[in-house]
Design a protein around this motif. Structure first.
Motif, PDB file in Angstrom:
ATOM      1  N   THR A  11       3.472  18.860  14.808  1.00  0.00           N
ATOM      2  CA  THR A  11       3.018  18.588  13.877  1.00  0.00           C
ATOM      3  C   THR A  11       3.809  17.887  12.289  1.00  0.00           C
ATOM      4  OG1 THR A  11       1.248  19.715  12.765  1.00  0.00           O
ATOM      5  CG2 THR A  11       0.587  18.906  14.408  1.00  0.00           C
ATOM      6  N   GLU A  12       3.607  17.092  11.937  1.00  0.00           N
ATOM      7  CA  GLU A  12       3.989  16.747  10.736  1.00  0.00           C
ATOM      8  C   GLU A  12       3.483  17.871   9.438  1.00  0.00           C
ATOM      9  OE1 GLU A  12       3.297  13.259   8.421  1.00  0.00           O
ATOM     10  OE2 GLU A  12       5.449  12.971   7.537  1.00  0.00           O
ATOM     11  N   GLN A  13       3.506  18.584   8.599  1.00  0.00           N
ATOM     12  CA  GLN A  13       3.476  19.521   8.093  1.00  0.00           C
ATOM     13  C   GLN A  13       3.505  18.732   7.213  1.00  0.00           C
ATOM     14  OE1 GLN A  13       6.713  19.691   9.170  1.00  0.00           O
ATOM     15  NE2 GLN A  13       7.200  21.965   8.517  1.00  0.00           N
ATOM     16  N   ILE A  37       0.683  -1.133   0.000  1.00  0.00           N
ATOM     17  CA  ILE A  37       0.289  -0.108   0.138  1.00  0.00           C
ATOM     18  C   ILE A  37       0.994   1.228  -0.073  1.00  0.00           C
ATOM     19  CG2 ILE A  37      -1.464   1.089   0.743  1.00  0.00           C
ATOM     20  CD1 ILE A  37      -2.572  -1.843   2.166  1.00  0.00           C
ATOM     21  N   VAL A  38       0.309   2.482  -0.521  1.00  0.00           N
ATOM     22  CA  VAL A  38       2.009   3.186  -1.097  1.00  0.00           C
ATOM     23  C   VAL A  38       0.713   4.437  -1.012  1.00  0.00           C
ATOM     24  CG1 VAL A  38       3.108   4.163  -3.082  1.00  0.00           C
ATOM     25  CG2 VAL A  38       2.466   1.875  -2.956  1.00  0.00           C
ATOM     26  N   PRO A  39       1.407   5.470  -0.322  1.00  0.00           N
ATOM     27  CA  PRO A  39       1.690   7.162  -0.745  1.00  0.00           C
ATOM     28  C   PRO A  39       1.276   7.798  -2.218  1.00  0.00           C
ATOM     29  CG  PRO A  39       3.229   7.077   0.210  1.00  0.00           C
ATOM     30  CD  PRO A  39       3.007   5.608  -0.230  1.00  0.00           C
ATOM     31  N   GLU A  82       5.947   2.426   6.845  1.00  0.00           N
ATOM     32  CA  GLU A  82       6.632   2.951   7.449  1.00  0.00           C
ATOM     33  C   GLU A  82       5.730   4.160   7.187  1.00  0.00           C
ATOM     34  OE1 GLU A  82       9.647   2.856   3.639  1.00  0.00           O
ATOM     35  OE2 GLU A  82       8.362   1.728   3.095  1.00  0.00           O
ATOM     36  N   LEU A  83       5.752   5.364   7.798  1.00  0.00           N
ATOM     37  CA  LEU A  83       4.673   6.228   8.014  1.00  0.00           C
ATOM     38  C   LEU A  83       5.367   7.452   8.567  1.00  0.00           C
ATOM     39  CD1 LEU A  83       3.195   3.756  11.812  1.00  0.00           C
ATOM     40  CD2 LEU A  83       2.921   3.963   8.980  1.00  0.00           C
ATOM     41  N   GLY A  84       4.596   8.337   9.144  1.00  0.00           N
ATOM     42  CA  GLY A  84       5.103  10.226   9.385  1.00  0.00           C
ATOM     43  C   GLY A  84       6.248  10.127   9.862  1.00  0.00           C
ATOM     44  N   ILE A 127      -0.947  -4.879  -5.015  1.00  0.00           N
ATOM     45  CA  ILE A 127      -1.056  -3.186  -4.684  1.00  0.00           C
ATOM     46  C   ILE A 127      -1.696  -1.910  -4.812  1.00  0.00           C
ATOM     47  CG2 ILE A 127       0.975  -1.870  -5.827  1.00  0.00           C
ATOM     48  CD1 ILE A 127       2.202  -3.955  -7.042  1.00  0.00           C
ATOM     49  N   LYS A 128      -1.835  -2.029  -4.150  1.00  0.00           N
ATOM     50  CA  LYS A 128      -2.837  -0.224  -3.909  1.00  0.00           C
ATOM     51  C   LYS A 128      -1.974   1.073  -4.260  1.00  0.00           C
ATOM     52  CE  LYS A 128      -5.318   2.371  -1.242  1.00  0.00           C
ATOM     53  NZ  LYS A 128      -5.580   3.195  -1.704  1.00  0.00           N
ATOM     54  N   PRO A 129      -2.203   1.628  -5.426  1.00  0.00           N
ATOM     55  CA  PRO A 129      -1.263   2.469  -5.300  1.00  0.00           C
ATOM     56  C   PRO A 129      -2.510   3.740  -5.004  1.00  0.00           C
ATOM     57  CG  PRO A 129      -1.662   1.763  -7.398  1.00  0.00           C
ATOM     58  CD  PRO A 129      -2.581   0.958  -6.861  1.00  0.00           C
ATOM     59  N   GLY A 145       2.528   5.930   4.672  1.00  0.00           N
ATOM     60  CA  GLY A 145       1.519   6.043   4.600  1.00  0.00           C
ATOM     61  C   GLY A 145       1.537   7.070   5.468  1.00  0.00           C
ATOM     62  N   GLY A 146       0.776   7.797   6.036  1.00  0.00           N
ATOM     63  CA  GLY A 146       0.332   8.294   7.276  1.00  0.00           C
ATOM     64  C   GLY A 146      -0.191   7.471   8.466  1.00  0.00           C
ATOM     65  N   THR A 147       0.442   7.960   9.347  1.00  0.00           N
ATOM     66  CA  THR A 147       0.340   7.776  11.056  1.00  0.00           C
ATOM     67  C   THR A 147      -0.824   7.074  11.141  1.00  0.00           C
ATOM     68  OG1 THR A 147       2.608   8.573  11.672  1.00  0.00           O
ATOM     69  CG2 THR A 147       1.571   7.243  13.622  1.00  0.00           C
ATOM     70  N   THR A 148      -2.229   8.090  11.238  1.00  0.00           N
ATOM     71  CA  THR A 148      -3.329   7.431  11.449  1.00  0.00           C
ATOM     72  C   THR A 148      -3.809   6.105  10.685  1.00  0.00           C
ATOM     73  OG1 THR A 148      -3.906   9.735  12.133  1.00  0.00           O
ATOM     74  CG2 THR A 148      -5.364   8.416  11.841  1.00  0.00           C
ATOM     75  N   THR A 149      -3.490   6.778   9.780  1.00  0.00           N
ATOM     76  CA  THR A 149      -3.527   4.709   8.133  1.00  0.00           C
ATOM     77  C   THR A 149      -3.085   3.277   8.689  1.00  0.00           C
ATOM     78  OG1 THR A 149      -3.973   6.362   6.697  1.00  0.00           O
ATOM     79  CG2 THR A 149      -3.894   4.720   6.678  1.00  0.00           C
ATOM     80  N   GLY A 150      -1.965   4.139   9.098  1.00  0.00           N
ATOM     81  CA  GLY A 150      -0.984   3.486   9.791  1.00  0.00           C
ATOM     82  C   GLY A 150      -1.564   2.251  11.072  1.00  0.00           C
ATOM     83  N   GLY A 153      -8.287   2.649  -5.888  1.00  0.00           N
ATOM     84  CA  GLY A 153      -9.810   2.463  -5.223  1.00  0.00           C
ATOM     85  C   GLY A 153      -9.497   3.070  -3.282  1.00  0.00           C
ATOM     86  N   GLU A 154     -10.468   4.322  -2.602  1.00  0.00           N
ATOM     87  CA  GLU A 154     -10.995   4.361  -1.292  1.00  0.00           C
ATOM     88  C   GLU A 154     -11.921   3.255  -0.596  1.00  0.00           C
ATOM     89  OE1 GLU A 154      -7.704   4.908   0.116  1.00  0.00           O
ATOM     90  OE2 GLU A 154      -7.769   7.359  -0.096  1.00  0.00           O
ATOM     91  N   GLY A 155     -12.480   3.961   0.933  1.00  0.00           N
ATOM     92  CA  GLY A 155     -13.258   3.080   1.031  1.00  0.00           C
ATOM     93  C   GLY A 155     -13.358   1.833   1.723  1.00  0.00           C
TER      94      GLY A 155
END
Ligand code: NAD
Length: 488
Positions: A383-385, A149-151, A249-251, A175-177, A227-232, A206-208
């Motif tokens: 925060t991570e800007q 899963i990729v950002p 691999e997060l923020g 793989i989910k881009p 991706g981001g820490t919250t999604t992680g 897709g999302e959701g």
């Protein structure tokens, strides 16, 4: 852009294009009125099909000899090379970066496929030990289906950084881009997929429900998430349901510590290379700078002078040296941080030259911004800007600056800047981070080959690159023979 040049992209499962009939738009972050792509929106059922295809393919792919896996990967990398210029342009139009940045991202992706092919031969060897009583073998075996899963921020390098290690060690992939940059990555993946049997590489969009359906699927044995820490955290919780291996691999919120023997005019040209690439949208960009209190004003003015040289414009405009942000959320967040810093009484300098003022509101353009007179506990510091705004924070002592540097939940990279190298090494060991650079904020060529990359605390779990990164994709199977019983 003409309707004909809009890229239409389906999912790719078992070597077949799959559409749901529903498409989402990908717009150009630098020319928002232009639609660049239409991408099939997937469902949980598509995810299931992709995972089942990958699982079926795994049964034979895992037995393909290592040298053949390596050869296929190298052949795929060579084919990608031919497409790299075209991919870099598509990436500018969907992701927003400068052409030279997307060219580097594509190049990094191809390079990582080659690097991993070189590392795999010795890494995958079975270890064997023997004494009077027994023989012990430690085999390295693939895990099975890997969900990658990729950002959007460096999609090509990050995708290939998962594809290479997963395939060369004998796993298969779904793989989910990111929906914010799916086009070039998917084109590259389909090109590579032709070098492997059906089902080895599958792509969903897709999302959701799509992400959770993938991370919860019982046949997925490994999740490699960036991706981001919250999604992680959501990914980690989903993985727990069937005890999957995870690499996260997060923020990051990387501190740069300027020591009192540093000379601002020496440091600044190198430091801005660590702050502003991809307009600050880099997981390990410098995101806060700690400066000795007595040096703050000089450092601020020197940095502002350098930052004012940026030319902000469209990624394909050759004059541009700073590109727009990728998406509306990111734009609103960064603009909000700057606005709230102003309201708090901070000194805020919005700098640089706008290249195409008429187009400024047709994209996510943000001027590079330097901030001082901001509290160490301010939102902009903690925060991570993920944007082109950088706060400078004064400090009085080594102990104080280490305490401030270590005071966030993040721990990705960091840097120390000064002339006394022994002191810099000593302080490096006390920073809570996966990576520390001294007098730069980027890997050298030697570092590319030897530095495992990843974060501590809430910046992630596990490492990428080097054989440490390869190990994330295998299981160890330990086998022991008792030599004394059942002799032939
Ligand atoms: P994001 O977390 O919003 O999305 C990342 C991916 O996860 C996307 O493909 C998204 O569609 C998918 N996703 C969203 N919800 C999901 C769910 N519930 N389950 C499974 N997948 C889901 O991150 P982003 O905005 O695309 O990327 C920016 C972030 O990535 C920043 O925080 C940056 O620091 C981080 N990043 C980290 C590294 C690193 O090496 N540590 C590298 C690049 C980016």
């Amino acid at each position: 852009m003409t309707k004909e040049s809009v890229i239409k992209l389906d999912m790719f499962i078992n070597h077949k294009d799959v559409s749901t009939g529903k498409y989402f738009e990908v717009r150009d972050p630098g020319r928002y009125s232009e639609v660049v792509g239409l991408v099939a929106t997937g469902s949980a059922a598509n995810v299931n099909d992709a995972v089942c295809a990958a699982h079926a393919a795994f049964q034979s792919w895992k037995n393909v000899p290592l040298n053949e896996r390596v050869e296929r990967l190298l052949a795929a990398a060579a084919e990608l090379d031919k497409l790299s210029a075209e991919l870099a342009v598509t990436l500018v139009r969907e992701q927003g970066m400068l052409l030279r940045e997307t060219t580097r991202d594509v190049g990094n992706g191809i390079k990582s496929l080659r690097e991993v092919a070189t590392l795999a031969e010795s890494f995958m060897q079975t270890e064997e030990f023997e004494d009077e009583e027994s023989v012990v073998r430690v085999e390295k075996v693939p895990r099975g289906v890997v969900a990658a899963i990729v950002p959007w921020n460096a999609p090509m390098g990050l995708t290939m950084g998962k594809v290479g290690p997963a395939l060369v060690t004998g796993n298969t992939l779904v793989i989910k881009p990111s929906p914010f940059a799916p086009l070039a990555t998917s084109q590259a993946l389909k090109t590579i997929a032709a070098f492997f049997p059906p089902g080895v590489i599958n792509i969903i969009h897709g999302e959701g429900e799509v992400g959770p359906a993938l991370t919860r699927h019982p046949l997925v044995r490994k999740i490699s998430f960036t991706g981001g820490t919250t999604t992680g955290k959501a990914v980690m919780a989903a993985a727990a349901e069937s005890v999957k291996s995870i690499t996260l691999e997060l923020g990051g919120n990387d501190p740069a510590i300027i020591l009192d023997d540093a000379v601002p005019s020496d440091v600044v040209p190198e430091l801005i290379k660590g702050i502003f690439p991809r307009s600050g949208q880099v997981c390990y960009a410098v995101k806060r700078v700690y400066v000795p209190a007595g040096m703050l004003d000089t450092f601020f003015e020197t940095l502002c002078e350098a930052v004012d040289q940026f030319k902000v414009g469209y990624g394909l405009d050759e004059r541009a040296t700073l590109a727009p942000l990728n998406n509306r959320n990111q734009y609103d967040f960064v603009k909000g941080l700057i606005e709230r810093a102003k309201q708090s009484g901070a000194t805020v300098r919005e700098l640089g030259k706008k290249l195409d003022v008429a187009n400024w509101n047709n994209g996510y353009y943000v001027s590079p911004t330097v901030v001082k007179d901001v509290a160490p506990s301010a939102e902009l510091v903690l925060t991570e800007q993920f944007g082109p705004v950088i706060p400078l924070i004064p400090y009085e002592s080594e102990e104080q600056v280490l305490q401030m540097a270590n005071s966030t939940e993040y721990g990705l990279a960091s840097s120390i800047w000064g002339r006394d190298v022994d002191r810099a090494f000593r302080l490096s060991s006390r920073i809570e981070a996966g990576v520390t650079f001294i007098n730069s904020h980027a890997r050298t060529a030697l570092g590319e080959r030897h530095m495992p990359f990843g974060g501590v605390k809430q910046s992630g779990i596990g490492r990428v690159r080097t054989t440490v990164g390869l190990a994330e994709y295998i299981e160890y199977h330990a086998i022991s023979l008792n030599k004394k019983a059942c002799r032939p």
